[in-house]
Design an enzyme around this catalytic site. Structure first.
Site, PDB file in Angstrom:
ATOM      1  CG  ASP A  52      -0.365   0.077   2.352  1.00 60.74           C
ATOM      2  OD1 ASP A  52       0.833  -0.389   2.692  1.00 60.74           O
ATOM      3  OD2 ASP A  52      -1.154  -0.168   3.414  1.00 60.74           O
ATOM      4  CG  ASP A  91       0.509  -4.200   2.125  1.00 59.81           C
ATOM      5  OD1 ASP A  91       0.785  -4.987   2.913  1.00 59.81           O
ATOM      6  OD2 ASP A  91       1.094  -2.981   1.998  1.00 59.81           O
ATOM      7  CE  LYS A 121       3.263  -6.276   3.884  1.00 59.71           C
ATOM      8  NZ  LYS A 121       2.777  -5.119   4.405  1.00 59.71           N
ATOM      9  CD  GLU A 123       0.396  -1.757   8.176  1.00 65.80           C
ATOM     10  OE1 GLU A 123      -0.080  -0.603   8.768  1.00 65.80           O
ATOM     11  OE2 GLU A 123       0.816  -1.379   6.936  1.00 65.80           O
ATOM     12  CD  GLU A 190       7.865  -0.330   7.765  1.00 63.43           C
ATOM     13  OE1 GLU A 190       6.907  -1.026   7.315  1.00 63.43           O
ATOM     14  OE2 GLU A 190       7.975   0.696   7.143  1.00 63.43           O
TER      15      GLU A 190
END
Ligand code: KIV
Length: 272
Positions: A52, A91, A121, A123, A190
């Site tokens: 993204d 994403d 994916k 988050e 990250e």
């Protein structure tokens, strides 16, 4: 140039787990369009992430929040058409999985059906557990993403290194274990301390891919425009630029402008 321990014709989520078991590092890069993905795939990248980060890199937004599910599907379908070998992970954008697990599954299904991507994916950890469970339950491979999660940038306030404090590091370790238990096939970490990232990678059986998370993890991911030096406005410590395409492209385009203005282009040989 390749230092692969085993040749793979097509990368699957199983190949990535095998690579971790064999101690082979996993290479991952973003792509958002067909032409770039063709080059990235031909260079034998293991995973292409339709991140993204397209929101920043392609659309010029300040954050990843504005990009929509339809836009992600558009980018992903262009990349899928180019990828012959790489696993394509897409994403799920902000706002398409956080409100409830049924919406999360609907978004993941749209990505898989309409783009042809191979995995999604998301988050976050414990707070999105139900969504992850439901998506995996439908047979869709899920990759987690912990540490600096850009979709939560307004909660963090800055893009600085995460999990330096013990409490946040402890939660990250717990979340990583939980993602493994739920059945995620991999995890992106990250911008966290290298020591913590290595500890996490050694504590779980699924591959951990780092960005700004040191060398003790199972693989690395970068934004391809950063690696190629097409972007030049920011210089995080973790970024290695392999080219200065910004300068090369600017010079080439500047030369074209000059050639048009001076009537040098097109020449006799360049016309019919
Ligand atoms: O969107 C993205 O590019 C990402 C990477 C930075 C891991 O999530």
């Amino acid at each position: 140039m390749s230092v692969a321990k085993k040749e793979y014709k097509r990368i699957t989520v199983k190949s990535l787990i095998e690579m971790k078991q064999n101690g082979e590092k996993i290479s991952m890069l973003t792509s958002y369009d067909y032409s770039m993905a063709k080059i990235v795939d031909a260079a034998k990248i293991d995973v292409i992430l339709v991140g993204d980060s397209a929101s920043n890199v392609i659309a010029g937004h300040e954050t990843t929040l504005p990009i929509t599910l339809d836009q992600m599907i558009y980018h992903a379908s262009s990349v899928v058409r180019a990828a012959e070998r790489a696993l394509v992970v897409v994403d799920i954008p902000f706002g398409s999985y956080q409100s409830d697990s049924k919406e999360a599954l609907r978004s993941a299904i749209r990505i898989m059906k309409e783009s042809g991507g191979h995995a999604v994916k998301v988050e976050g950890g414990d707070e999105i557990k139900e969504s992850i469970k439901r998506i995996i339950g439908a047979g869709i491979p899920v990759m987690g993403h912990l540490g600096l999660t850009p979709q939560s940038i307004y909660k963090f306030g800055t893009y600085t290194v995460r999990a330096k404090e013990e409490a946040e590091a402890k939660k990250l370790k717990q979340d990583a274990k939980m993602l493994e238990k739920l059945g995620c096939f991999g995890l992106v970490l990250e911008k966290i301390p290298a020591k913590l990232a290595q500890e996490v990678a050694e504590s779980i059986s699924i591959p951990v891919i780092g960005i700004g998370a040191g060398n003790g993890v199972d693989g690395q991911v970068l934004v391809v425009h950063d690696l190629l030096g097409m972007t030049h406005e920011f210089n995080p410590r973790f970024l290695r630029r392999y080219m200065n395409l910004y300068e090369e492209m600017s010079n080439a385009i500047g030369q074209y402008v000059a050639d048009v203005k001076s009537r040098d282009f097109p020449s006799e040989d360049e016309q019919y």
